[in-house]
Scaffold this motif. Structure first.
Motif, short mmCIF file in Angstrom:
data_model
loop_
_atom_site.label_atom_id
_atom_site.label_comp_id
_atom_site.label_asym_id
_atom_site.label_seq_id
_atom_site.Cartn_x
_atom_site.Cartn_y
_atom_site.Cartn_z
N PRO A 8 0.80 -1.24 0.00
CA PRO A 8 0.00 0.00 0.00
C PRO A 8 0.83 1.27 0.00
O PRO A 8 0.34 2.32 -0.43
N LEU A 9 2.08 1.21 0.47
CA LEU A 9 2.90 2.43 0.46
C LEU A 9 3.17 2.90 -0.96
O LEU A 9 3.35 4.10 -1.19
N VAL A 10 3.19 1.98 -1.92
CA VAL A 10 3.46 2.37 -3.31
C VAL A 10 2.42 3.37 -3.80
O VAL A 10 2.75 4.38 -4.43
N GLU A 11 1.16 3.11 -3.51
CA GLU A 11 0.10 4.03 -3.93
C GLU A 11 0.23 5.38 -3.22
O GLU A 11 -0.02 6.43 -3.82
N ILE A 12 0.62 5.34 -1.95
CA ILE A 12 0.81 6.60 -1.22
C ILE A 12 1.91 7.43 -1.88
O ILE A 12 1.76 8.64 -2.07
N LEU A 13 3.00 6.78 -2.26
CA LEU A 13 4.12 7.50 -2.85
C LEU A 13 3.77 8.13 -4.20
O LEU A 13 4.39 9.10 -4.62
N LYS A 14 2.79 7.56 -4.87
CA LYS A 14 2.36 8.13 -6.15
C LYS A 14 1.51 9.38 -5.95
O LYS A 14 1.44 10.23 -6.85
N ASN A 15 0.90 9.50 -4.78
CA ASN A 15 -0.07 10.57 -4.56
C ASN A 15 0.37 11.67 -3.62
O ASN A 15 -0.14 12.79 -3.68
N ARG A 16 1.29 11.35 -2.73
CA ARG A 16 1.78 12.38 -1.81
C ARG A 16 3.16 11.99 -1.30
O ARG A 16 3.62 10.86 -1.50
N ILE A 17 3.81 12.93 -0.64
CA ILE A 17 5.11 12.67 -0.05
C ILE A 17 4.90 11.98 1.30
O ILE A 17 4.19 12.50 2.17
N ALA A 18 5.48 10.81 1.46
CA ALA A 18 5.38 10.09 2.73
C ALA A 18 6.41 10.64 3.71
O ALA A 18 7.48 11.10 3.32
N ILE A 19 6.06 10.58 4.98
CA ILE A 19 6.93 11.11 6.03
C ILE A 19 7.55 9.95 6.81
O ILE A 19 6.86 9.04 7.25
N ILE A 20 8.89 10.00 6.96
CA ILE A 20 9.60 9.04 7.80
C ILE A 20 10.01 9.76 9.08
O ILE A 20 10.11 10.99 9.11
N ASP A 21 10.25 9.00 10.14
CA ASP A 21 10.47 9.62 11.45
C ASP A 21 11.82 10.30 11.57
O ASP A 21 12.58 10.39 10.60
N GLY A 22 12.13 10.76 12.76
CA GLY A 22 13.37 11.49 13.02
C GLY A 22 14.39 10.66 13.76
O GLY A 22 14.44 9.44 13.63
N ALA A 23 15.19 11.32 14.59
CA ALA A 23 16.35 10.69 15.22
C ALA A 23 16.00 10.09 16.57
O ALA A 23 15.63 10.81 17.50
N MET A 24 16.14 8.79 16.69
CA MET A 24 15.89 8.11 17.96
C MET A 24 16.90 8.58 19.01
O MET A 24 16.53 8.92 20.14
N GLY A 25 18.19 8.61 18.67
CA GLY A 25 19.22 8.99 19.64
C GLY A 25 19.02 10.40 20.16
O GLY A 25 19.13 10.65 21.37
N THR A 26 18.73 11.33 19.26
CA THR A 26 18.50 12.71 19.67
C THR A 26 17.32 12.80 20.62
O THR A 26 17.37 13.51 21.64
N THR A 27 16.25 12.09 20.31
CA THR A 27 15.04 12.17 21.13
C THR A 27 15.25 11.47 22.46
O THR A 27 14.74 11.95 23.49
N ILE A 28 16.01 10.39 22.49
CA ILE A 28 16.32 9.73 23.76
C ILE A 28 17.01 10.71 24.71
O ILE A 28 16.75 10.73 25.92
N ARG A 29 17.87 11.55 24.17
CA ARG A 29 18.59 12.52 25.01
C ARG A 29 17.64 13.41 25.79
O ARG A 29 17.96 13.82 26.92
N THR A 30 16.49 13.70 25.23
CA THR A 30 15.55 14.61 25.90
C THR A 30 14.87 13.96 27.11
O THR A 30 14.21 14.65 27.88
N TYR A 31 15.03 12.64 27.27
CA TYR A 31 14.42 11.94 28.41
C TYR A 31 15.35 11.88 29.62
O TYR A 31 14.96 11.37 30.67
N GLY A 32 16.57 12.38 29.48
CA GLY A 32 17.49 12.44 30.61
C GLY A 32 17.93 11.10 31.14
O GLY A 32 18.17 10.93 32.34
N MET A 33 18.09 10.14 30.26
CA MET A 33 18.49 8.80 30.68
C MET A 33 19.93 8.80 31.22
O MET A 33 20.79 9.52 30.72
#
Length: 375
Positions: A8-33
């Protein structure tokens, strides 16, 4: 068997720009681990520091990892990646095995064969991949059901901590610390565990050593053939200021020529130097490749004074990615290092309604995902 043409992603790519996520490591830093948080009870006696082993959080802090996936999905991500960038026996050995160089030795194929065969490392790598995929799958399905919009899980396959292209010894240019078959074996184990956890795609990403990536792609093909399974594959390289992969120094066009036979669902650029310096190389790749183009750059250059550790904020990334979209260069967009859920939300909003790069028709023989991946 899952094929590119059926997904199903193929049809999405034909019709709009799909969004992929961001940086796991960067976001982990914000949790103060802390070091204690990543160790938990299970790894409390580990001899080396583990805090930089971000993949391990899926075992010791799974709720945090799930929360990060949720935030990226709610920010608008269509595709979320497993937290498995370094989840191979080879990469995990950096945190659990003594470095022979500290005792006058060196890392060589004999050393890495012991790593490949080590029961603890094999079990650990498998568990990280499978558990991470399951966490991703749970949240993709949950948010997809809540919003009525399908979300997809990509199995992240990173570049390793060793190189097949270059010697680590300046006095012995022919020396390689690891063999192609050893790298391939490590990747094959990762691929099988990701598939067992329920990923829909395999994403070979941040390629700076093309030979390492070749080993990953051969491993994928062999797993598909041996296990009777077929998933779409996405491939993404990291390039330097001249547009070459950072270790093997392949130009953008050469990189595409080297992976075209895989017939990937998408090919693209990620990480690298930030979106402003990436533009000409992305443009070249978009011109040469006959598949979907992905782009998820770093949020500019590293900046220790920034809250995220990188220069560019959400509005900056949204502006650059919308310029790429308006130029007709991309089908998949997101962020790498320095990009938080707030960055992805801004990118998703900026790209809403902008048309994707036009996809050409592919022949029937080319439509099956990864058909003909060669050794």
């Amino acid at each position: 068997m899952t094929t590119t043409s059926q997904h199903p992603l193929v049809e999405i790519l034909k019709n709009r720009i799909a969004i992929i996520d961001g940086a796991m490591g960067t976001t982990i830093r914000t949790y103060g681990m802390t070091e204690a948080d990543i160790r938990g009870e299970r790894f409390k006696d580990a001899k080396k520091d583990l805090k930089n082993n971000g993949d391990l959080f899926v075992l010791t802090q799974p709720k945090m990892i799930g929360d990060i996936h949720r935030r990226f999905l709610e920010a608008g991500a269509d595709i979320i990646e497993t937290n498995t960038f370094g989840a191979t026996t080879i990469s995990q050995s950096e945190f659990f095995v003594d470095d022979p160089r500290e005792h006058g030795g060196r890392k060589d194929p004999d050393f890495y064969q012991k790593i490949i065969d080590d029961p603890f490392l094999k079990g650990l790598a498998w568990e990280i991949n499978e558990v991470s995929a399951k966490i991703c799958r749970e949240w993709a399905d949950r948010v997809g059901k809540q919003t009525g919009r399908p979300r997809f899980v990509a199995g992240s396959i990173g570049p390793l901590t060793v190189s097949l292209s270059n010697s680590p010894d300046a006095n012995d240019p022919g020396f390689r610390s690891v063999t192609f078959d050893q790298v391939k074996t490590a990747y094959a184990e990762q691929v099988r565990a990701l598939i067992a956890g329920g990923v829909e795609f395999l994403l070979v990403e941040t390629i700076f050593d093309s030979l390492n990536a070749k080993a990953a792609l051969v491993a994928i093909r062999e797993v598909f053939d041996e296990d009777g399974v077929e998933l779409p594959v996405m491939i993404s390289a990291a390039v330097g200021r001249g547009g070459e992969t950072l270790i093997s120094a392949q130009t953008t066009e050469a990189f595409w020529n080297a992976v075209e036979h895989v017939k990937p669902l998408a090919v693209g650029l990620n990480c690298s130097l930030g979106p402003d310096l990436m533009y000409p190389f992305l443009s070249e790749l978009s011109e040469k490749a006959n598949v979907a183009i992905s782009c998820y750059p770093n949020a500019g250059l590293p900046n220790p004074l920034s809250a995220t550790g990188f220069d560019l904020g959400p509005e900056d990334m949204a502006r650059y990615l919308s310029e790429f979209a308006k130029a007709g260069l991309i089908n998949i967009a997101g962020g790498c290092c320095g990009n938080t859920p707030e960055h992805i939300a801004a990118i998703a909003k900026a790209l809403e309604g902008l048309p994707p790069r036009e996809l050409g028709e592919r022949s029937e023989a080319e439509s099956d995902a990864n058909e003909g991946v060669a050794a």
